[in-house]
Design an enzyme around this catalytic site. Structure first.
Site, PDB file in Angstrom:
ATOM      1  N   ASP A   1       0.787  -1.240   0.000  1.00  0.00           N
ATOM      2  CA  ASP A   1       0.000   0.000   0.000  1.00  0.00           C
ATOM      3  C   ASP A   1       0.816   1.285   0.000  1.00  0.00           C
ATOM      4  O   ASP A   1       0.313   2.338   0.373  1.00  0.00           O
ATOM      5  CB  ASP A   1      -0.891  -0.013   1.245  1.00  0.00           C
ATOM      6  CG  ASP A   1      -0.089  -0.194   2.523  1.00  0.00           C
ATOM      7  OD1 ASP A   1       1.123   0.039   2.495  1.00  0.00           O
ATOM      8  OD2 ASP A   1      -0.683  -0.575   3.554  1.00  0.00           O
TER       9      ASP A   1
ATOM     10  N   GLU B   1       0.301  -9.107  -0.933  1.00  0.00           N
ATOM     11  CA  GLU B   1      -0.354  -8.540   0.258  1.00  0.00           C
ATOM     12  C   GLU B   1      -1.577  -7.712  -0.179  1.00  0.00           C
ATOM     13  O   GLU B   1      -1.733  -6.530   0.175  1.00  0.00           O
ATOM     14  CB  GLU B   1       0.592  -7.715   1.122  1.00  0.00           C
ATOM     15  CG  GLU B   1       0.073  -7.519   2.547  1.00  0.00           C
ATOM     16  CD  GLU B   1       1.003  -6.680   3.416  1.00  0.00           C
ATOM     17  OE1 GLU B   1       0.871  -5.454   3.446  1.00  0.00           O
ATOM     18  OE2 GLU B   1       1.859  -7.281   4.098  1.00  0.00           O
TER      19      GLU B   1
ATOM     20  N   GLU C   1      -2.466   5.016   2.912  1.00  0.00           N
ATOM     21  CA  GLU C   1      -2.290   3.621   2.504  1.00  0.00           C
ATOM     22  C   GLU C   1      -3.600   2.922   2.136  1.00  0.00           C
ATOM     23  O   GLU C   1      -3.630   2.090   1.228  1.00  0.00           O
ATOM     24  CB  GLU C   1      -1.569   2.829   3.608  1.00  0.00           C
ATOM     25  CG  GLU C   1      -0.078   3.135   3.728  1.00  0.00           C
ATOM     26  CD  GLU C   1       0.230   4.379   4.536  1.00  0.00           C
ATOM     27  OE1 GLU C   1      -0.724   5.061   5.003  1.00  0.00           O
ATOM     28  OE2 GLU C   1       1.420   4.691   4.706  1.00  0.00           O
TER      29      GLU C   1
ATOM     30  N   HIS D   1       5.680   5.582  13.615  1.00  0.00           N
ATOM     31  CA  HIS D   1       6.119   6.446  12.523  1.00  0.00           C
ATOM     32  C   HIS D   1       5.005   6.934  11.592  1.00  0.00           C
ATOM     33  O   HIS D   1       5.247   7.737  10.717  1.00  0.00           O
ATOM     34  CB  HIS D   1       7.126   5.697  11.646  1.00  0.00           C
ATOM     35  CG  HIS D   1       6.480   4.654  10.777  1.00  0.00           C
ATOM     36  ND1 HIS D   1       6.085   3.440  11.264  1.00  0.00           N
ATOM     37  CD2 HIS D   1       6.126   4.668   9.471  1.00  0.00           C
ATOM     38  CE1 HIS D   1       5.542   2.742  10.291  1.00  0.00           C
ATOM     39  NE2 HIS D   1       5.543   3.460   9.184  1.00  0.00           N
TER      40      HIS D   1
ATOM     41  N   ARG E   1       2.246   8.496   9.185  1.00  0.00           N
ATOM     42  CA  ARG E   1       1.909   9.875   8.805  1.00  0.00           C
ATOM     43  C   ARG E   1       0.679  10.403   9.542  1.00  0.00           C
ATOM     44  O   ARG E   1       0.657  11.537   9.987  1.00  0.00           O
ATOM     45  CB  ARG E   1       1.622   9.949   7.302  1.00  0.00           C
ATOM     46  CG  ARG E   1       2.789  10.379   6.473  1.00  0.00           C
ATOM     47  CD  ARG E   1       2.450  10.402   5.002  1.00  0.00           C
ATOM     48  NE  ARG E   1       3.681  10.311   4.219  1.00  0.00           N
ATOM     49  CZ  ARG E   1       4.322  11.355   3.693  1.00  0.00           C
ATOM     50  NH1 ARG E   1       3.832  12.562   3.816  1.00  0.00           N
ATOM     51  NH2 ARG E   1       5.450  11.195   3.025  1.00  0.00           N
TER      52      ARG E   1
ATOM     53  N   HIS F   1      12.498   6.113  13.544  1.00  0.00           N
ATOM     54  CA  HIS F   1      12.405   6.291  12.085  1.00  0.00           C
ATOM     55  C   HIS F   1      13.169   7.543  11.664  1.00  0.00           C
ATOM     56  O   HIS F   1      13.251   8.497  12.444  1.00  0.00           O
ATOM     57  CB  HIS F   1      10.922   6.413  11.703  1.00  0.00           C
ATOM     58  CG  HIS F   1      10.642   6.154  10.257  1.00  0.00           C
ATOM     59  ND1 HIS F   1      10.853   7.097   9.281  1.00  0.00           N
ATOM     60  CD2 HIS F   1      10.188   5.047   9.618  1.00  0.00           C
ATOM     61  CE1 HIS F   1      10.521   6.587   8.099  1.00  0.00           C
ATOM     62  NE2 HIS F   1      10.113   5.330   8.275  1.00  0.00           N
TER      63      HIS F   1
HETATM   64  C1  UD1 Z   1       6.216   5.271   3.933  1.00  0.00           C
HETATM   65  C2  UD1 Z   1       4.944   4.505   3.552  1.00  0.00           C
HETATM   66  C3  UD1 Z   1       4.390   3.761   4.756  1.00  0.00           C
HETATM   67  C4  UD1 Z   1       5.428   2.892   5.397  1.00  0.00           C
HETATM   68  C5  UD1 Z   1       6.678   3.690   5.685  1.00  0.00           C
HETATM   69  C6  UD1 Z   1       7.720   2.733   6.160  1.00  0.00           C
HETATM   70  C7  UD1 Z   1       3.626   5.670   1.874  1.00  0.00           C
HETATM   71  C8  UD1 Z   1       2.458   6.512   1.620  1.00  0.00           C
HETATM   72  N1  UD1 Z   1       3.927   5.432   3.140  1.00  0.00           N
HETATM   73  O1  UD1 Z   1       5.916   6.215   4.952  1.00  0.00           O
HETATM   74  O2  UD1 Z   1       3.293   2.954   4.354  1.00  0.00           O
HETATM   75  O3  UD1 Z   1       4.907   2.419   6.617  1.00  0.00           O
HETATM   76  O4  UD1 Z   1       7.148   4.350   4.480  1.00  0.00           O
HETATM   77  O5  UD1 Z   1       8.763   3.337   6.796  1.00  0.00           O
HETATM   78  O6  UD1 Z   1       4.267   5.224   0.941  1.00  0.00           O
HETATM   79  N2  UD1 Z   1      13.782   9.005   5.302  1.00  0.00           N
HETATM   80  C9  UD1 Z   1      15.159   9.022   5.238  1.00  0.00           C
HETATM   81  N3  UD1 Z   1      15.807   7.867   4.849  1.00  0.00           N
HETATM   82  C10 UD1 Z   1      15.130   6.724   4.535  1.00  0.00           C
HETATM   83  C11 UD1 Z   1      13.736   6.728   4.620  1.00  0.00           C
HETATM   84  C12 UD1 Z   1      13.068   7.876   5.002  1.00  0.00           C
HETATM   85  O7  UD1 Z   1      15.798  10.014   5.512  1.00  0.00           O
HETATM   86  O8  UD1 Z   1      15.770   5.727   4.192  1.00  0.00           O
HETATM   87  C13 UD1 Z   1      13.073  10.262   5.704  1.00  0.00           C
HETATM   88  C14 UD1 Z   1      13.096  11.314   4.574  1.00  0.00           C
HETATM   89  O9  UD1 Z   1      13.226  12.569   5.178  1.00  0.00           O
HETATM   90  C15 UD1 Z   1      11.705  11.175   3.967  1.00  0.00           C
HETATM   91  C16 UD1 Z   1      10.878  10.828   5.197  1.00  0.00           C
HETATM   92  O10 UD1 Z   1      11.705   9.967   5.982  1.00  0.00           O
HETATM   93  O11 UD1 Z   1      11.289  12.367   3.326  1.00  0.00           O
HETATM   94  C17 UD1 Z   1       9.563  10.178   4.950  1.00  0.00           C
HETATM   95  O12 UD1 Z   1       9.667   9.028   4.091  1.00  0.00           O
HETATM   96  P1  UD1 Z   1       8.328   8.491   3.359  1.00  0.00           P
HETATM   97  O13 UD1 Z   1       8.613   7.273   2.579  1.00  0.00           O
HETATM   98  O14 UD1 Z   1       7.719   9.627   2.606  1.00  0.00           O
HETATM   99  O15 UD1 Z   1       7.489   8.086   4.634  1.00  0.00           O
HETATM  100  P2  UD1 Z   1       5.989   7.787   4.873  1.00  0.00           P
HETATM  101  O16 UD1 Z   1       5.124   8.226   3.734  1.00  0.00           O
HETATM  102  O17 UD1 Z   1       5.696   8.280   6.225  1.00  0.00           O
HETATM  103  N1  UDP Z   2      12.037  -2.706  10.909  1.00  0.00           N
HETATM  104  C1  UDP Z   2      13.416  -2.745  10.833  1.00  0.00           C
HETATM  105  N2  UDP Z   2      14.144  -1.930  11.655  1.00  0.00           N
HETATM  106  C2  UDP Z   2      13.556  -1.084  12.531  1.00  0.00           C
HETATM  107  C3  UDP Z   2      12.143  -1.043  12.597  1.00  0.00           C
HETATM  108  C4  UDP Z   2      11.406  -1.865  11.768  1.00  0.00           C
HETATM  109  O1  UDP Z   2      13.982  -3.497  10.048  1.00  0.00           O
HETATM  110  O2  UDP Z   2      14.272  -0.377  13.242  1.00  0.00           O
HETATM  111  C5  UDP Z   2      11.260  -3.561  10.003  1.00  0.00           C
HETATM  112  C6  UDP Z   2      10.234  -4.457  10.661  1.00  0.00           C
HETATM  113  O3  UDP Z   2      10.805  -5.722  10.922  1.00  0.00           O
HETATM  114  C7  UDP Z   2       9.113  -4.558   9.641  1.00  0.00           C
HETATM  115  C8  UDP Z   2       9.253  -3.307   8.841  1.00  0.00           C
HETATM  116  O4  UDP Z   2      10.496  -2.707   9.182  1.00  0.00           O
HETATM  117  O5  UDP Z   2       9.313  -5.638   8.746  1.00  0.00           O
HETATM  118  C9  UDP Z   2       8.125  -2.389   9.184  1.00  0.00           C
HETATM  119  O6  UDP Z   2       8.361  -1.202   8.555  1.00  0.00           O
HETATM  120  P1  UDP Z   2       7.620   0.105   8.948  1.00  0.00           P
HETATM  121  O7  UDP Z   2       7.133   0.013  10.349  1.00  0.00           O
HETATM  122  O8  UDP Z   2       8.542   1.211   8.584  1.00  0.00           O
HETATM  123  O9  UDP Z   2       6.418   0.112   7.900  1.00  0.00           O
HETATM  124  P2  UDP Z   2       4.955  -0.518   7.873  1.00  0.00           P
HETATM  125  O10 UDP Z   2       5.038  -1.977   8.059  1.00  0.00           O
HETATM  126  O11 UDP Z   2       4.165   0.199   8.927  1.00  0.00           O
HETATM  127  O12 UDP Z   2       4.451  -0.152   6.513  1.00  0.00           O
END
Ligand code: UD1
Ligand code: UDP
Length: 370
Positions: free
Chosen positions: A96, A118, A132, A205, A207, A238
């Site tokens: 999602d 999924e 999502e 984490h 949104r 996060h």
């Molecule tokens: C996204 C997904 C959410 C998932 C989450 C997992 C969507 C709409 N949401 O969340 O379903 O649970 O990822 O973590 O797609 N950032 C870094 N380095 C990284 C990753 C993130 O710096 O490796 C920071 C960046 O500033 C980035 C921010 O995190 O802009 C948000 O990342 P983003 O993928 O947009 O997060 P979500 O939409 O909250």
């Molecule tokens: N996870 C990880 N390191 C962390 C926290 C989570 O590897 O410090 C893994 C966790 O095992 C799970 C996935 O990240 O498989 C979950 O990701 P997240 O919570 O970011 O996203 P969501 O599942 O809510 O989309």
């Protein structure tokens, strides 16, 4: 040779898709390539590394404070070159995320069949989780093959009019991932610091929780840590600044709280398997905790994994401070209540989801369906 393209961009997708990429790598008759959008950078790299998967294409779209429209536009834009050079017969997307939604939309525009891994999770509230719930419904519209992790997810799809012949119940591939990561002899600096004491793992984490709900969740965690000096609370924070700033403000400086960088998936799964319980608003952690027999307190108003609530492995505790604190107190003071959750049977699969999905796709390829 059928050309398969796996597209993903975030940590949770990588953890749930890499075992499937590896499964197809072992099957005859497929050319398998991986396109990462780079919606995540560091988090994605780590998760892929743990499963030995490297990208063939990387759109490199991540920006600090990226918006949903930035991600969508950059994925749609970047996908053109990948499709021009590879021309896949079938594209796999997961779950999602906005990466998955945008890639599925691109495939729809270009009439390329999509396999949705999924599929069928629903809260039935389009704004929760945001965005999502919208993404997964929209991906469902583009998908030809729907791989539902549970019967409940399958029923959601059938109720929306997806033909029965296009839906398969496979279990969740995250249970397959756990088989590759969890090991009995695991030790780390964190396990040494926890020693023989009780470990509470925390992840938060989402949104839709940024701002006040996140502050309430973290204040609840702070109270639990202050009231129970004998437990160690571990929160891998996060990288999103909207999360990390609040985490350090509300949980910094407590002697029994460890605020760490995001953990590698190997460390995270092994710590989770040793936790007394987990407090989480994550999606994947709910399934992992259930599969590992670790009680999960789900800090959300709604979950798209109601089968875990029904089975008793998950408890929905909302995002109000008092509700979260009292659920934690109960598990910490009543060993029977904790044991009951830990012993409940996980509904999320048996660790053979990837093999099932690959068998189905092999059969469809033999039939000439794509
Ligand atoms: C996204 C997904 C959410 C998932 C989450 C997992 C969507 C709409 N949401 O969340 O379903 O649970 O990822 O973590 O797609 N950032 C870094 N380095 C990284 C990753 C993130 O710096 O490796 C920071 C960046 O500033 C980035 C921010 O995190 O802009 C948000 O990342 P983003 O993928 O947009 O997060 P979500 O939409 O909250
Ligand atoms: N996870 C990880 N390191 C962390 C926290 C989570 O590897 O410090 C893994 C966790 O095992 C799970 C996935 O990240 O498989 C979950 O990701 P997240 O919570 O970011 O996203 P969501 O599942 O809510 O989309």
């Amino acid at each position: 040779m059928k050309k398969l393209l796996f597209v993903f961009g975030t940590r949770p997708e990588a953890i749930k898709m890499c075992p499937l990429v590896n499964e197809f790598g072992r099957r005859e008759g497929f050319d398998v390539r991986v396109c990462v959008t780079g919606q995540h950078e560091e988090l994605l790299r780590d998760a892929m590394g743990a499963f030995g998967v490297a990208p063939d294409y990387d759109l490199g779209i991540m920006r600090p404070e990226q918006t949903l429209e930035n991600i969508t536009a950059r994925v749609l834009d970047g996908m053109g070159d990948v499709f021009a050079s590879y021309r896949p017969d079938l594209v796999f997307v997961h779950g999602d995320t906005t990466t998955s939604f945008s890639s599925a939309l691109y495939c729809f525009y270009h009439r390329v069949p999509v396999a949705h891994v999924e599929a069928g999770l629903r809260t039935h509230d389009i704004f929760s989780p945001f965005p999502e719930e919208y993404n997964r419904r929209a991906i469902g519209l583009s998908a030809e093959y729907h791989f539902a992790p549970t019967e409940n997810a399958r029923d959601n799809l059938l109720a929306e009019g997806v033909p029965e012949a296009r839906v398969w119940v496979t279990g969740n591939t995250v249970v397959d991932a756990l088989k590759a990561t969890v090991s009995d002899g695991y030790k780390s600096r964190i396990t040494e610091r926890v020693g023989g004491g009780r470990l509470i793992l925390l992840t938060a984490h989402r949104r839709e929780n940024h701002g006040e709900p996140l502050q309430r969740m973290l204040s609840a965690a702070r109270r639990v840590a202050e009231e129970h000096g004998d437990v160690t609370l571990v929160y891998p924070v996060h990288l999103n600044p909207a999360v990390s700033i609040a985490a350090h403000e509300l949980l910094g400086g407590l002697k029994n709280v460890i605020l760490s960088e995001p953990l590698g998936v190997y460390d995270f799964h092994n710590l989770l398997s040793r936790a007394y319980f987990v407090m989480t608003d994550s999606g994947g952690v709910q399934e992992e905790a259930s599969a590992l027999g670790v009680p999960a307190l789900v800090m959300r108003e709604k979950t798209e994994r109601p089968e875990g609530i029904a089975a008793g492995t998950l408890r929905l505790v909302g995002t109000e401070e008092e509700g979260i604190v009292s659920a934690c107190r109960e598990l910490l003071s009543d060993a029977g209540a904790r044991e009951k959750m830990a012993r409940a049977e996980s509904p999320f699969g048996d660790g053979r989801a990837c093999a099932r999905i690959a068998d189905i796709i092999c059969e469809k390829a033999r039939e000439g369906s794509f």
